[in-house]
Scaffold this motif. Structure first.
Motif, PDB file in Angstrom:
ATOM      1  N   UNK A   1      44.687  11.493  90.661  1.00  0.00           N
ATOM      2  CA  UNK A   1      44.844  10.242  90.796  1.00  0.00           C
ATOM      3  C   UNK A   1      46.292   9.821  91.269  1.00  0.00           C
ATOM      4  N   UNK A   2      46.206   8.951  90.385  1.00  0.00           N
ATOM      5  CA  UNK A   2      47.844   8.381  90.214  1.00  0.00           C
ATOM      6  C   UNK A   2      49.044   9.089  90.798  1.00  0.00           C
TER       7      UNK A   2
ATOM      8  N   UNK B   1      63.693  18.484 103.045  1.00  0.00           N
ATOM      9  CA  UNK B   1      64.148  17.224 103.920  1.00  0.00           C
ATOM     10  C   UNK B   1      62.737  16.843 104.413  1.00  0.00           C
ATOM     11  N   UNK B   2      61.344  17.358 104.610  1.00  0.00           N
ATOM     12  CA  UNK B   2      60.476  16.965 104.894  1.00  0.00           C
ATOM     13  C   UNK B   2      60.106  15.513 103.374  1.00  0.00           C
ATOM     14  N   UNK B   3      61.179  15.923 102.485  1.00  0.00           N
ATOM     15  CA  UNK B   3      60.433  15.120 101.391  1.00  0.00           C
ATOM     16  C   UNK B   3      61.849  13.981 100.525  1.00  0.00           C
ATOM     17  N   UNK B   4      61.658  12.849 100.520  1.00  0.00           N
ATOM     18  CA  UNK B   4      62.831  12.242 100.373  1.00  0.00           C
ATOM     19  C   UNK B   4      62.303  10.970  98.762  1.00  0.00           C
ATOM     20  N   UNK B   5      62.503  12.021  97.976  1.00  0.00           N
ATOM     21  CA  UNK B   5      63.514  12.817  97.067  1.00  0.00           C
ATOM     22  C   UNK B   5      62.611  14.123  96.794  1.00  0.00           C
ATOM     23  N   UNK B   6      63.539  15.243  95.848  1.00  0.00           N
ATOM     24  CA  UNK B   6      62.930  16.266  96.116  1.00  0.00           C
ATOM     25  C   UNK B   6      61.509  15.986  94.339  1.00  0.00           C
ATOM     26  N   UNK B   7      60.359  15.498  95.391  1.00  0.00           N
ATOM     27  CA  UNK B   7      59.389  15.318  94.492  1.00  0.00           C
ATOM     28  C   UNK B   7      58.371  16.711  94.368  1.00  0.00           C
TER      29      UNK B   7
ATOM     30  N   UNK C   1      51.970   4.972  96.426  1.00  0.00           N
ATOM     31  CA  UNK C   1      52.833   3.761  95.901  1.00  0.00           C
ATOM     32  C   UNK C   1      54.050   4.742  94.753  1.00  0.00           C
ATOM     33  N   UNK C   2      52.747   5.762  93.429  1.00  0.00           N
ATOM     34  CA  UNK C   2      53.310   6.222  92.770  1.00  0.00           C
ATOM     35  C   UNK C   2      54.782   6.996  93.465  1.00  0.00           C
ATOM     36  N   UNK C   3      54.603   7.963  94.266  1.00  0.00           N
ATOM     37  CA  UNK C   3      55.562   8.483  95.214  1.00  0.00           C
ATOM     38  C   UNK C   3      56.635   7.451  95.258  1.00  0.00           C
ATOM     39  N   UNK C   4      56.457   6.715  95.959  1.00  0.00           N
ATOM     40  CA  UNK C   4      57.246   5.090  95.952  1.00  0.00           C
ATOM     41  C   UNK C   4      58.079   5.040  95.274  1.00  0.00           C
ATOM     42  N   UNK C   5      57.426   4.589  93.605  1.00  0.00           N
ATOM     43  CA  UNK C   5      58.158   4.612  92.220  1.00  0.00           C
ATOM     44  C   UNK C   5      58.949   5.677  92.286  1.00  0.00           C
ATOM     45  N   UNK C   6      58.878   7.052  92.879  1.00  0.00           N
ATOM     46  CA  UNK C   6      59.204   8.005  92.063  1.00  0.00           C
ATOM     47  C   UNK C   6      60.626   8.026  93.299  1.00  0.00           C
TER      48      UNK C   6
END
Length: 628
Positions: free
Chosen positions: A172-173, A55-61, A178-183
């Motif tokens: 680093x990417x 629940x603390x990460x959206x989605x399960x990354x 921004x990469x997390x937002x992409x996923x």
């Protein structure tokens, strides 16, 4: 990332300097600062092959700390592909269309050259600001600080220097927000696949990594638009900044997808493009009409198609070729049959054997034929047999059937162009999906860990213009019986939201209404039969259980079911989330406050206190559970 200007506070600047110092004094130190997620939360559940939801990460990354993998491959492009595939980032590493979308942008930014520079910008994705200094410091500490170049003055760079730069830069990417937002966006744009998916994810990268907004940009600069990507961009409050060679990025992404689509997530297999030489397609007039488009994607596939061919005739052809069968058998038949017996379908599996992949193509008609029995059988066989995959032609066309199906006497043939290309792509995607191990399943499952607690369920409003005017009745969505989905389609619409998450692919109300309507689940002046859940669960190969109980024990029964991973499809009459005339909803999970998460095709998805739902008019004797 030329236009991204990241705002750094004093603490973060101090952190960057500290990392650079560590790089100098510890050349083997790999930087990977990120929000870690416990392995116990992210581990694959062996029974259900899905992820537990955090629940603390959206989605399960999964972005656990440390260098993700080693750099391997013959070319820089291969090395970057391998790194992405083996990184273990759920929703990205196992989605080849998403990887291709990212790499199309990297090719445009740097042509896969990790030491490329353009003014103050450097590296694979052209970092600026503090990041470029950190990367340069790390590589200098390893003795690789003298290889930065412009494209027209590229030095002879040692392989070890290239490998080090790729590893450091991609680490680093993965850390970048921004990469997390992409996923995250991959899941929120419904996990698109194929060449079209690669192009869409190229757009998504521009939205969330480069900071461009798609709506005016795509229509103005490429003549193409993508409603899902545009909607996601707006939800992130992104704005149109620039649009640099958008079409080039799309084309690169498409080429990369076609080159690597059969790349296995488990390792570095051959980069050779799958040409269809191991594929046998047995079909009827639909395949005949689509043959040229199939050959575009699978030029060496063996296609044996004939107008008017029945399923039984296809079995006989398979028998005749038993001694020389291909590894992948596509059975694109059924449109000339009223019914297909289970024994006949299982004969296909028996002839093929367990070491071959069998792909059944689902059937679709604009209304003159009923193929529900066929498709239910194919889906059941897929659920029961590991080597059976579905090429879901019925689902692919159901959103816009008249766009893809020719309105003629037969009413099953694909339209020339859009329809035939989609038919070919549907088969192509089914072939590739097996090798990448269910790349579309990016939603998080609670099995082994309690109730669903994600709010990432799609919202499908029954009056949405995409399907609201379609029929809900015994003739299907293009029939003349019943009412519209907008008027009485809450049952199939709420089920569609749950099925989308459980199956890891888009299941729209138009699809579920068509299936349920043809199965007689629409009840005049009442909406849906209480048997709708069981009917649709069987069609999609989902588990089903009746939890009906008394009002006194209703909350406990539902909580226990939710905690065991079930979603509850139910109805009620009264106040919100119900209506005075009666309304179907889905109770899909429990939030951190103990409230029920409700998917609601009329009022929109929301959370409610359990007692409020019961008091609003919940039918506690109509509690139907589904799970995968």
């Amino acid at each position: 990332m030329k236009l991204l200007k990241l705002i750094k506070n004093y603490f973060y600047n101090f952190f960057i300097i500290f990392v650079a110092l560590l790089s100098i004094f510890g050349p083997n130190f790999s930087v990977f600062a990120t929000d870690s997620i416990p392995d116990s939360v992210l581990e694959f559940n062996a029974k259900n092959n899905q992820l537990y939801y955090n629940p603390n990460q959206d989605p399960c990354i999964n972005l656990a700390g440390g260098t993700t993998t080693t750099v391997t491959g013959d070319t820089n492009e291969d090395k970057i592909w391998n790194y992405f595939v083996n990184a273990g980032i759920e929703g990205f590493s196992n989605n080849i269309a998403a990887i291709a979308g990212a790499m199309g942008n990297i090719q445009q930014e740097s042509n896969f050259q990790p030491y490329a520079t353009s003014g103050q910008y450097i590296g694979l994705v052209q970092w600026g600001n503090d990041r470029n200094q950190t990367i340069k410091s790390q590589l200098s500490a390893l003795g690789y600080g003298n290889y930065w170049h412009r494209d027209n003055s590229r030095p002879n760079i040692p392989e070890a220097a290239i490998d080090a730069a790729i590893q450091i830069e991609l680490d680093w990417l993965f850390q970048e927000s921004q990469f997390k937002k992409f996923v995250e966006g991959i899941g929120k744009t419904n996990n698109q696949t194929g060449v079209a998916g690669a192009e869409s994810y190229s757009d998504l990268w521009l939205v969330v990594v480069e900071g461009a907004h798609t709506s005016s940009a795509v229509s103005q600069h490429t003549g193409k638009s993508n409603a899902l990507i545009d909607s996601y961009a707006k939800s992130q409050n992104t704005r149109y900044i620039y649009w640099q060679e958008a079409e080039n990025r799309r084309e690169y992404a498409a080429q990369i997808y076609q080159k690597y689509y059969n790349y296995a997530t488990s390792g570095n297999t051959s980069t050779k493009k799958e040409d269809g030489s191991n594929v046998l397609i047995i079909g009827d007039s639909i395949t005949v009409r689509s043959e040229n488009d199939i050959k575009e994607l699978l030029p060496k596939a063996t296609i044996n198609a004939k107008v008017g061919r029945t399923f039984k005739e296809g079995v006989e052809i398979l028998k005749s070729q038993k001694s020389n069968l291909k590894d992948i058998i596509v059975f694109a038949l059924g449109s000339n049959d009223d019914t297909i017996t289970e024994d006949l379908a299982r004969e296909v599996l028996q002839i093929a054997g367990n070491d071959r992949q069998v792909i059944f193509v689902t059937n679709y008609s604009l209304g003159k034929h009923d193929y529900d029995q066929h498709n239910t059988l194919f889906n059941a066989l897929s659920t029961q047999n590991d080597n059976v995959v579905i090429a879901d032609w019925a689902s692919a066309v159901s959103g816009e059937p008249t766009k893809f199906i020719a309105e003629e006497d037969v009413d099953v043939h694909p339209t020339t162009g859009e329809g035939t290309k989609l038919f070919a792509q549907t088969i192509y995607d089914a072939i590739s999906s097996d090798s990448v191990q269910s790349v579309n399943n990016n939603y998080c499952s609670p099995y082994g860990g309690g109730a669903w607690n994600s709010s990432d369920f799609p919202t499908y409003l029954q009056c949405d213009e995409r399907w609201g005017s379609y029929r809900y009745g015994t003739g299907g969505i293009n029939g003349k019986q019943g009412t519209s989905i907008c008027d009485s389609g809450c049952g199939p619409s709420s089920f569609a939201m749950m099925a989308t998450v459980l199956l890891g692919r888009e299941v729209f109300p138009s699809e579920t209404a068509d299936i349920a309507g043809k199965a007689g689940m629409h009840v005049t002046d009442a909406g849906s039969s209480w048997e709708i859940t069981n009917t649709l669960a069987k069609h999609y190969g989902l588990q089903y259980q009746d939890f009906g109980t008394s009002r006194n024990s209703c909350i406990n029964v539902i909580n226990n079911a939710l905690n065991d991973g079930w979603m509850i499809h139910t109805s009620g009459a009264g106040s919100k989330p119900f209506s005075n005339g009666g309304h179907y909803i889905g109770i899909v999970g429990i939030d951190n406050n103990g409230n029920w998460l409700i998917v609601d095709s009329s009022h929109g998805n929301a959370s409610y206190a359990p007692s409020a739902v019961v008091n609003a008019g919940l039918k506690c004797d109509n509690l139907k559970g589904i799970r995968k």
